[in-house]
Design a protein around this motif. Sequence first.
Motif, PDB file in Angstrom:
ATOM      1  N   LYS A  88     -11.099  87.235  12.397  1.00 26.83           N
ATOM      2  CA  LYS A  88     -10.906  87.252  10.947  1.00 26.83           C
ATOM      3  C   LYS A  88     -10.118  88.490  10.540  1.00 26.83           C
ATOM      4  O   LYS A  88     -10.684  89.526  10.204  1.00 26.83           O
ATOM      5  N   TYR A 134      -2.050  85.384  10.170  1.00 30.50           N
ATOM      6  CA  TYR A 134      -3.367  85.242   9.555  1.00 30.50           C
ATOM      7  C   TYR A 134      -4.219  84.408  10.499  1.00 30.50           C
ATOM      8  O   TYR A 134      -3.735  83.424  11.048  1.00 30.50           O
ATOM      9  N   THR A 135      -5.468  84.760  10.650  1.00 24.64           N
ATOM     10  CA  THR A 135      -6.358  83.870  11.391  1.00 24.64           C
ATOM     11  C   THR A 135      -6.855  82.790  10.439  1.00 24.64           C
ATOM     12  O   THR A 135      -6.904  82.980   9.210  1.00 24.64           O
ATOM     13  N   ASN A 136      -7.220  81.662  11.014  1.00 28.21           N
ATOM     14  CA  ASN A 136      -7.756  80.560  10.228  1.00 28.21           C
ATOM     15  C   ASN A 136      -8.988  81.019   9.442  1.00 28.21           C
ATOM     16  O   ASN A 136      -9.165  80.665   8.272  1.00 28.21           O
ATOM     17  N   SER A 137      -9.848  81.818  10.056  1.00 24.61           N
ATOM     18  CA  SER A 137     -11.051  82.318   9.373  1.00 24.61           C
ATOM     19  C   SER A 137     -10.701  83.172   8.171  1.00 24.61           C
ATOM     20  O   SER A 137     -11.363  83.103   7.129  1.00 24.61           O
ATOM     21  N   VAL A 184      -7.955  82.915   6.340  1.00 25.54           N
ATOM     22  CA  VAL A 184      -7.460  81.998   5.313  1.00 25.54           C
ATOM     23  C   VAL A 184      -8.629  81.321   4.607  1.00 25.54           C
ATOM     24  O   VAL A 184      -8.664  81.244   3.372  1.00 25.54           O
ATOM     25  N   ASN A 185      -9.608  80.855   5.372  1.00 20.13           N
ATOM     26  CA  ASN A 185     -10.794  80.237   4.764  1.00 20.13           C
ATOM     27  C   ASN A 185     -11.519  81.207   3.846  1.00 20.13           C
ATOM     28  O   ASN A 185     -11.945  80.828   2.752  1.00 20.13           O
ATOM     29  N   ILE A 208      -0.267  80.985  10.710  1.00 25.29           N
ATOM     30  CA  ILE A 208      -1.726  80.939  10.856  1.00 25.29           C
ATOM     31  C   ILE A 208      -2.036  80.664  12.319  1.00 25.29           C
ATOM     32  O   ILE A 208      -1.520  79.702  12.902  1.00 25.29           O
ATOM     33  N   VAL A 209      -2.851  81.524  12.910  1.00 24.08           N
ATOM     34  CA  VAL A 209      -3.216  81.396  14.321  1.00 24.08           C
ATOM     35  C   VAL A 209      -4.730  81.277  14.457  1.00 24.08           C
ATOM     36  O   VAL A 209      -5.478  81.640  13.545  1.00 24.08           O
ATOM     37  N   LYS A 210      -5.148  80.784  15.612  1.00 24.82           N
ATOM     38  CA  LYS A 210      -6.578  80.610  15.889  1.00 24.82           C
ATOM     39  C   LYS A 210      -7.299  81.951  15.896  1.00 24.82           C
ATOM     40  O   LYS A 210      -8.380  82.098  15.346  1.00 24.82           O
ATOM     41  N   ASP A 211      -6.695  82.938  16.551  1.00 19.32           N
ATOM     42  CA  ASP A 211      -7.263  84.280  16.623  1.00 19.32           C
ATOM     43  C   ASP A 211      -6.130  85.264  16.881  1.00 19.32           C
ATOM     44  O   ASP A 211      -4.986  84.866  17.085  1.00 19.32           O
ATOM     45  N   THR A 226      -3.150  84.802  22.577  1.00 15.16           N
ATOM     46  CA  THR A 226      -2.931  83.760  21.565  1.00 15.16           C
ATOM     47  C   THR A 226      -1.638  84.020  20.807  1.00 15.16           C
ATOM     48  O   THR A 226      -0.846  83.102  20.576  1.00 15.16           O
TER      49      THR A 226
END
Length: 118
Positions: free
Chosen positions: A28, A50-53, A55-56, A73-76, A81
């Motif tokens: 995050k 940005y990580t997905n977390s 963004v959420n 936007i990346v997973k981590d 990655t």
Amino acid sequence: MQNNTIEEYNFYVFFPGGYKNRVSDVIKDIIDIFVMKKNDREKVYLGTLYTNSMVNDIFQSGELFIAERNMIIVKDLNRSTIYKAIEKIIDDQYLDKILSYDEYVNIFETKDIRYDLL
């Protein structure tokens, strides 16, 4: 292409301010990057990951939208990655479409590779 070392990729990813100093949570967080192809050192591509977390969390805080040029936007934010994501973007010929670029000399003021920022 699994478990490549940085030297095996055909590009560099630079982290302004360094990677360790900028990423506090690989799940995050947000980090700015510069991408430079090893065979074209005249262009440096600018981006923000940005990580997905993250963004959420931004949306859960009440924001209605996120608007940023050069956003990926990346997973981590693990280095592996990041490098795999950039490799896929380059392989799919999207680098010029996703990230804007500036002349190398205008960003770094030198053509020397700053290995401390990799």
